[in-house]
Motif scaffolding. Structure first.
Motif, PDB file in Angstrom:
ATOM      1  N   LEU A   1       1.199  -1.216  -0.015  1.00  0.00           N
ATOM      2  CA  LEU A   1      -0.126   0.067   0.073  1.00  0.00           C
ATOM      3  C   LEU A   1       0.932   1.381   0.037  1.00  0.00           C
ATOM      4  CD1 LEU A   1      -2.848  -1.055   2.446  1.00  0.00           C
ATOM      5  CD2 LEU A   1      -3.191  -0.159   0.094  1.00  0.00           C
ATOM      6  N   TYR A   2       1.752   1.184   1.027  1.00  0.00           N
ATOM      7  CA  TYR A   2       2.939   2.300   0.956  1.00  0.00           C
ATOM      8  C   TYR A   2       3.499   2.716  -0.629  1.00  0.00           C
ATOM      9  CZ  TYR A   2       6.622   5.164   2.769  1.00  0.00           C
ATOM     10  OH  TYR A   2       7.383   6.042   3.277  1.00  0.00           O
ATOM     11  N   THR A   3       3.920   1.487  -1.149  1.00  0.00           N
ATOM     12  CA  THR A   3       4.435   1.932  -2.648  1.00  0.00           C
ATOM     13  C   THR A   3       3.430   2.292  -3.541  1.00  0.00           C
ATOM     14  OG1 THR A   3       5.784  -0.268  -1.856  1.00  0.00           O
ATOM     15  CG2 THR A   3       5.946   0.739  -4.055  1.00  0.00           C
ATOM     16  N   VAL A   4       2.210   1.568  -3.552  1.00  0.00           N
ATOM     17  CA  VAL A   4       1.183   2.081  -4.266  1.00  0.00           C
ATOM     18  C   VAL A   4       1.192   3.606  -4.201  1.00  0.00           C
ATOM     19  CG1 VAL A   4      -1.318   2.010  -4.608  1.00  0.00           C
ATOM     20  CG2 VAL A   4      -0.089  -0.187  -4.538  1.00  0.00           C
ATOM     21  N   GLY A   5       0.956   4.287  -3.021  1.00  0.00           N
ATOM     22  CA  GLY A   5       0.699   5.321  -2.516  1.00  0.00           C
ATOM     23  C   GLY A   5       2.059   6.280  -3.159  1.00  0.00           C
ATOM     24  N   ILE A   6       3.055   5.733  -3.438  1.00  0.00           N
ATOM     25  CA  ILE A   6       4.250   6.682  -3.884  1.00  0.00           C
ATOM     26  C   ILE A   6       3.937   6.609  -5.506  1.00  0.00           C
ATOM     27  CG2 ILE A   6       6.699   6.296  -4.398  1.00  0.00           C
ATOM     28  CD1 ILE A   6       7.177   5.209  -1.646  1.00  0.00           C
ATOM     29  N   ILE A   7       3.530   5.421  -6.134  1.00  0.00           N
ATOM     30  CA  ILE A   7       3.423   5.551  -7.501  1.00  0.00           C
ATOM     31  C   ILE A   7       2.412   6.372  -7.873  1.00  0.00           C
ATOM     32  CG2 ILE A   7       2.573   4.052  -9.350  1.00  0.00           C
ATOM     33  CD1 ILE A   7       3.681   1.469  -7.950  1.00  0.00           C
ATOM     34  N   LYS A   8       1.342   6.455  -7.104  1.00  0.00           N
ATOM     35  CA  LYS A   8      -0.032   7.375  -7.165  1.00  0.00           C
ATOM     36  C   LYS A   8       0.561   8.689  -7.281  1.00  0.00           C
ATOM     37  CE  LYS A   8      -3.919   4.474  -5.774  1.00  0.00           C
ATOM     38  NZ  LYS A   8      -5.114   4.442  -5.012  1.00  0.00           N
ATOM     39  N   GLY A   9       1.414   9.069  -6.104  1.00  0.00           N
ATOM     40  CA  GLY A   9       1.883  10.310  -6.198  1.00  0.00           C
ATOM     41  C   GLY A   9       2.908  10.904  -7.100  1.00  0.00           C
ATOM     42  N   ALA A  10       3.674   9.834  -7.534  1.00  0.00           N
ATOM     43  CA  ALA A  10       4.672  10.077  -8.565  1.00  0.00           C
ATOM     44  C   ALA A  10       4.190  10.365  -9.947  1.00  0.00           C
ATOM     45  CB  ALA A  10       5.970   9.227  -8.568  1.00  0.00           C
ATOM     46  N   THR A  11       2.894   9.947 -10.129  1.00  0.00           N
ATOM     47  CA  THR A  11       2.553   9.915 -11.415  1.00  0.00           C
ATOM     48  C   THR A  11       1.410  11.099 -11.634  1.00  0.00           C
ATOM     49  OG1 THR A  11       1.018   8.389 -10.797  1.00  0.00           O
ATOM     50  CG2 THR A  11       2.797   7.512 -12.037  1.00  0.00           C
ATOM     51  N   HIS A  12       0.998  11.601 -10.572  1.00  0.00           N
ATOM     52  CA  HIS A  12      -0.149  12.477 -10.601  1.00  0.00           C
ATOM     53  C   HIS A  12      -0.323  13.605 -11.379  1.00  0.00           C
ATOM     54  CE1 HIS A  12      -3.651  14.257  -8.551  1.00  0.00           C
ATOM     55  NE2 HIS A  12      -2.968  15.474  -8.866  1.00  0.00           N
ATOM     56  N   ARG A  13       0.636  14.129 -11.759  1.00  0.00           N
ATOM     57  CA  ARG A  13       0.795  15.538 -12.679  1.00  0.00           C
ATOM     58  C   ARG A  13       0.963  14.807 -13.969  1.00  0.00           C
ATOM     59  NH1 ARG A  13       4.692  20.077 -10.743  1.00  0.00           N
ATOM     60  NH2 ARG A  13       3.889  21.101 -12.735  1.00  0.00           N
ATOM     61  N   LEU A  14       1.265  13.735 -14.534  1.00  0.00           N
ATOM     62  CA  LEU A  14       1.295  13.234 -15.678  1.00  0.00           C
ATOM     63  C   LEU A  14       0.153  12.994 -16.308  1.00  0.00           C
ATOM     64  CD1 LEU A  14       4.477  11.008 -15.243  1.00  0.00           C
ATOM     65  CD2 LEU A  14       4.451  13.379 -16.362  1.00  0.00           C
ATOM     66  N   LEU A  15      -0.901  12.665 -15.571  1.00  0.00           N
ATOM     67  CA  LEU A  15      -2.215  11.897 -15.954  1.00  0.00           C
ATOM     68  C   LEU A  15      -3.177  13.059 -16.547  1.00  0.00           C
ATOM     69  CD1 LEU A  15      -2.629   9.488 -13.041  1.00  0.00           C
ATOM     70  CD2 LEU A  15      -1.818   8.837 -15.318  1.00  0.00           C
ATOM     71  N   GLY A  16      -3.123  14.150 -16.208  1.00  0.00           N
ATOM     72  CA  GLY A  16      -4.001  15.214 -16.770  1.00  0.00           C
ATOM     73  C   GLY A  16      -5.284  14.777 -16.356  1.00  0.00           C
ATOM     74  N   GLU A  17      -6.294  14.431 -17.610  1.00  0.00           N
ATOM     75  CA  GLU A  17      -7.612  14.324 -17.227  1.00  0.00           C
ATOM     76  C   GLU A  17      -7.909  12.671 -17.117  1.00  0.00           C
ATOM     77  OE1 GLU A  17      -9.683  16.397 -16.246  1.00  0.00           O
ATOM     78  OE2 GLU A  17      -8.333  18.006 -16.492  1.00  0.00           O
ATOM     79  N   SER A  18      -6.661  11.837 -17.150  1.00  0.00           N
ATOM     80  CA  SER A  18      -6.962  10.433 -17.542  1.00  0.00           C
ATOM     81  C   SER A  18      -7.246   9.869 -15.998  1.00  0.00           C
ATOM     82  CB  SER A  18      -5.853   9.970 -17.912  1.00  0.00           C
ATOM     83  OG  SER A  18      -5.266  10.544 -19.066  1.00  0.00           O
TER      84      SER A  18
END
Lengths: 255, 196
Positions: free
Chosen positions: A217-234
């Motif tokens: 879960l901790y790692t999933v959180g890091i991935i979510k945070g690290a990709t947040h701005r790349l996703l735009g509206e996706s």
């Protein structure tokens, strides 16, 4: 009120000191929803980004890539996860209380990961801009750039099935030393709403107060945070899975 | 070159070699992880001015980390077992800090105290991107106190009872970072090797 105070403080600090990089130690205002946390953090990140200017310090900062021992970093990460998991340990009077405490733990683990991921994204994108925004670009950014920064190596493989990318790590560093799964085929971080109702698959053996799922879960959180701005509206979902065979993979679903 | 200087040079070489042979990763991720941890601990304070509680939490966490890292140090640094307090202090400052954090530290014996050493260093990878706000945090928080716990935790596993505390911190405006390492004694050997 807390929100206003928090944001006001940040703004005041930035204006008063013309700080290029600032990482305040007062807590963010408490929030009941993970999204609000991310949104606030994103605002802070944007504020900080707007203060960035070309200077010798920044050029030095950009080109200098300081390193530390991966062993030290992993030890710190596991200690941080343990710190979250050991909170509120105690005798529960009923199962509802236990479920609520567990939910809070999961929320905190992912939230803490998101916080770190957001900040890491800022550093990584500054040094290695990601020009593409396709799902393949994002998967590679996570599996190569991000993994390299966190573990000193790339993921072992990236496999695309339809719009889902499976990033596989055959010997996931943060689960080394954890016992092999015995009673379950795998452990996953699926949200409760996606639970198929079977509780057997979540039977696992905690190591002290930390379980496989906590680390995922901790790692999933890091991935979510690290990709947040790349996703735009996706839209985007991340699932962590650890199998009985010892493989760990993170599935990025772009549907 | 005196034997003391030779030993120092040798320790520096060991530290550099151990660092070079490491699997290495971004110092930024370490700093961000640590920053989020400290921030979380500060958030959890029930009283805003009870910053000493955070110092203690960091110390105890570091103690557990040190107990794990000493094994890696023993296996991979190539350093000889420490026979004197001086050698142990040099091992910490010149090999351990270099091996795990890439820190170039200096160690000096505190004047008139054979059992106390000052470990000083300029760069602190834990404190990248960090600025402490004025108030109780800047006055009372030893931001990198986890390092003191790591040091005492590691040394306790090799039978040395120590105390470590920060005496200077660049985050507080000092010109360098400095940890005072005080040796309190050596534990009696409890592991007996059977000799046939």
């Amino acid at each position: 009120m807390g929100f206003e105070i928090g944001c006001f403080y940040v703004l005041l600090k930035l204006v008063a000191n013309d700080v290029v990089y600032y990482d305040f130690c007062y807590g963010l205002p408490s929030s009941s929803t993970p999204f609000a946390d991310v949104d606030i953090l994103l605002q802070v990140s944007l504020l900080r980004s707007s203060c960035v200017s070309e200077s010798s310090f920044l050029m030095t900062s950009k080109t200098r890539s300081a390193h530390v021992s991966e062993a030290a970093s992993s030890a710190l990460t596991l200690a941080a996860i343990t710190h979250i998991c050991s909170r509120r340990l105690g005798n529960y009077t009923n199962s509802d209380e236990r479920v609520a405490a567990e939910y809070e733990k999961y929320h905190l683990l992912e939230r803490q990961g998101v916080i770190i991921g957001l900040r890491l994204m800022e550093r990584l994108l500054y040094r290695e801009p990601v020009f593409g925004r396709t799902s393949t670009d994002i998967a590679r950014y996570v599996g190569y750039t991000m993994w390299k920064a966190i573990f000193g190596k790339k993921v072992d493989s990236i496999k695309a099935i339809d719009s889902t990318y499976h990033l596989s790590d055959n010997n996931f560093r943060w689960l080394q030393g954890f016992p092999q799964l015995k009673t379950s085929d795998c452990v996953q971080t699926l949200e409760s709403s996606e639970d198929d109702g079977s509780t057997d698959r979540y039977t696992e053996e905690p190591v002290g107060s930390v379980s496989h799922r906590d680390v995922l879960l901790y790692t999933v959180g890091i991935i979510k945070g690290a990709t947040h701005r790349l996703l735009g509206e996706s839209s985007f979902s991340v699932t962590g899975t650890h199998t009985k065979e010892g493989e760990t993979f993170f599935s990025l679903d772009f549907r | 070159m005196s034997s003391s200087a030779q030993r120092l040079a040798s320790a520096v070489q060991l530290g550099n070699a151990a660092f070079d042979n490491n699997v290495k990763m971004s110092a930024e991720f370490l700093a961000l992880t640590y920053g989020a941890l400290v921030q979380q601990m500060v958030e959890e304070l029930t009283q805003e001015d009870d910053v000493e509680h955070v110092n203690q939490q960091l110390y105890h966490m570091g103690h557990r980390i040190g107990a794990r890292l000493i094994e890696e140090y023993s296996v991979r640094s190539g350093a000889a077992p420490c026979r004197t307090f001086t050698q142990a202090a040099e091992g910490v400052a010149l090999v351990g800090l270099r091996m795990f954090l890439g820190v170039s530290a200096e160690v000096t014996q505190v004047k008139d105290a054979a059992d106390t050493f000052a470990i000083s260093f300029q760069d602190n990878p834990l404190a990248l991107f960090v600025e402490l706000p004025d108030g109780p945090l800047r006055e009372c928080l030893w931001y990198s106190n986890i390092l003191c716990g790591v040091i005492t935790g590691a040394l306790s596993l090799v039978g040395l009872q120590t105390e470590a505390r920060f005496s200077r911190d660049k985050l507080r405006g000092d010109s360098k970072n400095e940890i005072i390492l005080h040796f309190k004694g050596r534990e009696r050997e409890t592991f007996q090797v059977e000799r046939n």
